[in-house]
Design an enzyme around this catalytic site. Structure first.
Site, PDB file in Angstrom:
ATOM      1  N   HIS A  13      -5.749   0.740   3.056  1.00 48.86           N
ATOM      2  CA  HIS A  13      -6.962   0.528   2.259  1.00 48.86           C
ATOM      3  C   HIS A  13      -7.246  -0.957   2.201  1.00 48.86           C
ATOM      4  O   HIS A  13      -6.527  -1.771   2.762  1.00 48.86           O
ATOM      5  CB  HIS A  13      -6.821   1.133   0.851  1.00 48.86           C
ATOM      6  CG  HIS A  13      -5.995   0.325  -0.097  1.00 48.86           C
ATOM      7  ND1 HIS A  13      -6.225   0.311  -1.454  1.00 48.86           N
ATOM      8  CD2 HIS A  13      -4.944  -0.510   0.091  1.00 48.86           C
ATOM      9  CE1 HIS A  13      -5.347  -0.483  -2.050  1.00 48.86           C
ATOM     10  NE2 HIS A  13      -4.551  -0.983  -1.134  1.00 48.86           N
ATOM     11  N   CYS A  22      -5.416  -8.592  -1.302  1.00 48.40           N
ATOM     12  CA  CYS A  22      -5.787  -7.177  -1.211  1.00 48.40           C
ATOM     13  C   CYS A  22      -7.178  -6.949  -0.629  1.00 48.40           C
ATOM     14  O   CYS A  22      -7.561  -5.823  -0.363  1.00 48.40           O
ATOM     15  CB  CYS A  22      -5.664  -6.497  -2.572  1.00 48.40           C
ATOM     16  SG  CYS A  22      -3.939  -6.318  -3.081  1.00 48.40           S
ATOM     17  N   HIS A  72      -1.361   8.879   6.254  1.00 47.37           N
ATOM     18  CA  HIS A  72      -1.657   8.176   7.499  1.00 47.37           C
ATOM     19  C   HIS A  72      -3.153   8.084   7.783  1.00 47.37           C
ATOM     20  O   HIS A  72      -3.588   8.125   8.929  1.00 47.37           O
ATOM     21  CB  HIS A  72      -0.889   8.788   8.677  1.00 47.37           C
ATOM     22  CG  HIS A  72       0.542   8.377   8.678  1.00 47.37           C
ATOM     23  ND1 HIS A  72       1.478   9.028   7.894  1.00 47.37           N
ATOM     24  CD2 HIS A  72       1.187   7.385   9.317  1.00 47.37           C
ATOM     25  CE1 HIS A  72       2.647   8.448   8.069  1.00 47.37           C
ATOM     26  NE2 HIS A  72       2.501   7.437   8.915  1.00 47.37           N
ATOM     27  N   GLU A 136       1.353   2.614  -6.194  1.00 46.12           N
ATOM     28  CA  GLU A 136       0.879   1.868  -5.031  1.00 46.12           C
ATOM     29  C   GLU A 136       2.042   1.094  -4.421  1.00 46.12           C
ATOM     30  O   GLU A 136       2.117   0.915  -3.212  1.00 46.12           O
ATOM     31  CB  GLU A 136      -0.242   0.920  -5.449  1.00 46.12           C
ATOM     32  CG  GLU A 136      -0.928   0.255  -4.290  1.00 46.12           C
ATOM     33  CD  GLU A 136      -2.135  -0.526  -4.725  1.00 46.12           C
ATOM     34  OE1 GLU A 136      -3.243   0.050  -4.685  1.00 46.12           O
ATOM     35  OE2 GLU A 136      -1.980  -1.700  -5.116  1.00 46.12           O
TER      36      GLU A 136
END
Length: 149
Positions: A13, A22, A72, A136
């Site tokens: 992501h 990030c 995935h 996470e």
């Protein structure tokens, strides 16, 4: 009584508006915990006797409707058009386009919304989803909890 089943998956992501690292394409080894509540089943001779829900069934539902879809894959916000367009150019790429930015908080809330109706009272014992906890990283997680906004 409450029970919890943990499953893990890998996904990529990015957080497009993030002020630090990030905002880059990256991935995580996510873990998801599904917590259910209900009465303990009293049904002598039945496979679920003494359980709230068979842990194997908890896993089957979460895998089929969430984990297998996100595992995935690259989880991308629909509004992140640069990445959406890039991934669309890769033949057969496993991409999950989301209506929210794929933060831990949003993913936990989305997982709760997906799973909630699937567990609701399927054993006739007032079974219901109480919490989805999405890790996470081992040190960072978000909880989507019934009744919380």
């Amino acid at each position: 009584m409450r029970i919890t089943r943990r499953l893990e998956f890998d996904a990529g992501h990015r957080i497009p508006d993030h002020a630090s690292q990030c905002r880059h394409l990256h991935g995580h080894r996510y873990a998801i915990e599904v917590t259910l509540s209900g009465r303990i089943i009293d049904a002598a001779g039945q496979p679920v006797n003494g359980m709230v829900m068979d842990f194997a069934d908890v896993k089957t539902i979460a895998k089929q409707h969430l984990v297998d879809l996100w595992d995935h894959a690259f989880l991308v916000y629909r509004g992140d058009t640069v990445v959406v367009d890039l991934l669309a150019r890769i033949p057969g790429h496993k991409t999950v386009v989301l209506d929210v930015i794929p933060t831990a908080e949003n993913l936990a809330r989305l997982a709760f919304e997906i799973l909630d109706p699937l567990y609701r009272d399927i054993y006739g014992n007032n079974l219901r989803l109480e919490r989805v906890r999405l890790f996470e990283t081992p040190n960072c997680w978000a909880d989507a909890v019934r009744g919380a906004d």
